[in-house]
Scaffold this motif. Structure first.
Motif, PDB file in Angstrom:
ATOM      1  N   ALA A   1       0.823  -1.207   0.000  1.00 12.63           N
ATOM      2  CA  ALA A   1       0.000   0.000   0.000  1.00 12.63           C
ATOM      3  C   ALA A   1       0.855   1.254   0.000  1.00 12.63           C
ATOM      4  CB  ALA A   1      -0.941   0.001   1.197  1.00 12.63           C
TER       5      ALA A   1
ATOM      6  N   MET B   1      -1.215   1.623  -4.136  1.00 10.03           N
ATOM      7  CA  MET B   1      -2.460   2.398  -4.172  1.00 10.03           C
ATOM      8  C   MET B   1      -2.811   2.833  -5.590  1.00 10.03           C
ATOM      9  SD  MET B   1      -2.663   4.705  -0.760  1.00 10.03           S
ATOM     10  CE  MET B   1      -2.584   3.967   0.880  1.00 10.03           C
TER      11      MET B   1
ATOM     12  N   SER C   1      -6.743  -5.675  -1.198  1.00  8.66           N
ATOM     13  CA  SER C   1      -5.382  -5.174  -1.003  1.00  8.66           C
ATOM     14  C   SER C   1      -4.875  -5.592   0.359  1.00  8.66           C
ATOM     15  CB  SER C   1      -5.340  -3.646  -1.132  1.00  8.66           C
ATOM     16  OG  SER C   1      -4.011  -3.174  -1.038  1.00  8.66           O
TER      17      SER C   1
ATOM     18  N   GLN D   1      -1.544  10.484  -0.835  1.00  6.06           N
ATOM     19  CA  GLN D   1      -2.061   9.270  -0.216  1.00  6.06           C
ATOM     20  C   GLN D   1      -3.587   9.329  -0.084  1.00  6.06           C
ATOM     21  OE1 GLN D   1      -0.245   8.595   3.611  1.00  6.06           O
ATOM     22  NE2 GLN D   1      -0.402   6.380   3.419  1.00  6.06           N
TER      23      GLN D   1
ATOM     24  N   LEU E   1      -6.388   6.952  -1.807  1.00  3.76           N
ATOM     25  CA  LEU E   1      -7.306   6.215  -0.939  1.00  3.76           C
ATOM     26  C   LEU E   1      -8.755   6.528  -1.273  1.00  3.76           C
ATOM     27  CD1 LEU E   1      -5.502   6.435   2.517  1.00  3.76           C
ATOM     28  CD2 LEU E   1      -6.091   4.337   1.284  1.00  3.76           C
TER      29      LEU E   1
ATOM     30  N   CYS F   1      -9.669   4.580  -4.276  1.00  9.17           N
ATOM     31  CA  CYS F   1      -9.852   3.175  -3.920  1.00  9.17           C
ATOM     32  C   CYS F   1     -11.193   2.963  -3.213  1.00  9.17           C
ATOM     33  CB  CYS F   1      -8.708   2.700  -3.025  1.00  9.17           C
ATOM     34  SG  CYS F   1      -7.109   2.578  -3.859  1.00  9.17           S
TER      35      CYS F   1
ATOM     36  N   TRP G   1      -9.530  -3.402   1.960  1.00  7.32           N
ATOM     37  CA  TRP G   1      -8.195  -3.367   2.544  1.00  7.32           C
ATOM     38  C   TRP G   1      -8.115  -4.333   3.733  1.00  7.32           C
ATOM     39  CZ3 TRP G   1      -4.549  -0.646   0.012  1.00  7.32           C
ATOM     40  CH2 TRP G   1      -4.984   0.358  -0.841  1.00  7.32           C
TER      41      TRP G   1
END
Length: 411
Positions: free
Chosen positions: A10, A15, A30, A91, A95, A98, A105
């Motif tokens: 990650a 990512m 993930s 980040q 995220l 995602c 996750w």
């Protein structure tokens, strides 16, 4: 737990590919060994125009229009803006993508993998099993599952840096220094017996600066101890002392990792896939550009309900490392082998010559956005305008250069 695809890792690579797969409608899981929102430790730089092309300039935390280097002929103004990612923004951006795509996750360490004709089964350190149709290993330069041939010693780039306050500005106000190869602060013996290093530095504003002593690729790698000593020597020679340290960065990553086995039933992305640019050490821009293409290839392969991990991975590898990219990889490695053998004088001549090329050529070279013919054209033009001493250095092939050149033709 069953998924179409499992991404291991990650960091930025993990990512980026997880988000790209989710955007393709793939059911993505993930697995991360570290806490999901733990801030990434390294600094990520990129030329601003690379992000402008992707519409992502809002992810920059800092940006400098005054971007310079120092080689044999003095100051070189690059005429191109350079930025640093805001790591938390980057980040959180990934995220959010995602989350919108429904990525699942799980924190845990992948310890084992098995394959049958339809699935891969990943076992975690806690003993849980995850069944998927394809695994994408994005766990970095020492990946969990990716196999690669042993081709001898790997060269590493290393850097030692400080963020903090100084008794006097170590660089000009609002300035970014890409490479400062000046070495007057070293003794004759140090210049003759120790590897060349350069300063990478920037003004963050509010009397905060980042200064970092960096080596080009070396095998064995230049030690952090030498880099730290060099940095303080450089500062002292300019009458500058560190008065307060906010952060220390010690960075090491491989520049000459062999390509992975492109026939294995696991896919790689990022450092695990040897995607670090051999000429510059940069990767995040390439990840952002190449992630969607890889995700699309995997999504297309998954549409065949009879395709197992080996077939899906085969099509993914063909997208990630097609013939054009293979040729460029070996050409870049060829060029890096040259630089690794150059002394301080030849390095200065090389970079003075390189940055005198038209900006679209040297920028495309550093971003890896040129086609193979364009890349060859840049290398030939550099040779044509180089001074004779540099040409002679470029013609010498005492190591792997001839083999790498042959592989670039044969790929």
């Amino acid at each position: 737990m069953d998924f179409d695809a499992l991404v291991v890792g990650a960091g930025p690579a993990g990512m980026i590919i997880a988000a790209a797969l989710a955007e393709q409608g793939v059911n993505v899981g993930s697995l991360t060994a570290s806490p999901l929102r733990q801030v990434w430790p390294n600094t990520y730089g990129i030329w601003r125009d690379e992000l402008e092309a992707l519409g992502l300039t809002d992810l920059l935390g800092h940006c400098w229009d005054n971007c310079v280097s120092y080689f044999g002929k003095g100051e070189v103004n690059h005429g191109r803006a350079y930025g640093l990612f805001d790591k938390v923004k980057l980040q959180n951006h990934l995220l959010a993508q995602c989350e919108a795509g429904g990525v699942t996750w799980q924190q845990g360490e992948a310890t084992q993998i098995e394959h049958d004709h339809k699935h891969s089964i990943v076992t975690t350190g806690a003993g849980e099993s995850i069944r998927v149709r394809v695994v994408i290993d994005a766990s970095g330069h020492k990946p969990m599952f990716i196999q690669r041939p042993d081709q001898g010693a790997v060269a590493f780039q290393t850097a030692y840096g400080i963020v903090g306050h100084f008794s006097a500005p170590p660089v000009e106000p609002q300035q970014f220094v890409l490479q400062d190869f000046r070495s007057e602060h070293l003794s004759v013996t140090e210049r003759a017996t120790e590897p060349p290093t350069f300063l990478y530095a920037m003004d963050f504003g509010d009397d905060v600066y980042f200064v970092e002593e960096t080596s080009l690729a070396m095998a064995p790698p230049v030690s952090f101890e030498l880099l730290e000593r060099r940095l303080h020597q450089r500062l002292a020679a300019r009458g500058v002392q560190v008065t307060a340290v906010q952060e220390v960065e010690r960075c090491i990553f491989p520049m000459t990792l062999p390509l992975p086995d492109l026939h294995q039933p696991v896919v790689a992305f990022g450092g695990a896939a040897s995607m670090v640019h051999p000429a510059s050490g940069y990767m995040v821009g390439a990840l952002l550009r190449r992630g969607p293409g890889l995700a699309a290839a995997i999504a297309t392969a998954l549409q065949d309900a009879q395709a197992g991990p080996a077939e899906i991975a085969r099509k993914a590898w063909q997208e990630l490392w097609n013939r054009d990219r293979l040729r460029k990889y070996y050409l870049y490695r060829f060029g890096l082998e040259k630089l690794m053998r150059f002394d301080q004088g030849l390095l200065n001549q090389h970079f003075d010559t390189f940055f005198s090329l038209p900006k679209n050529q040297w920028s495309g070279f550093l971003a890896d956005t040129l086609s193979t013919p364009e890349l060859v054209g840049v290398m030939m033009r550099l040779f044509a305008i180089a001074p004779n001493s540099l040409r002679w250095g470029l013609l010498q092939m005492p190591g792997q250069e001839s083999n790498l050149l042959w592989q670039s033709v044969a790929s």
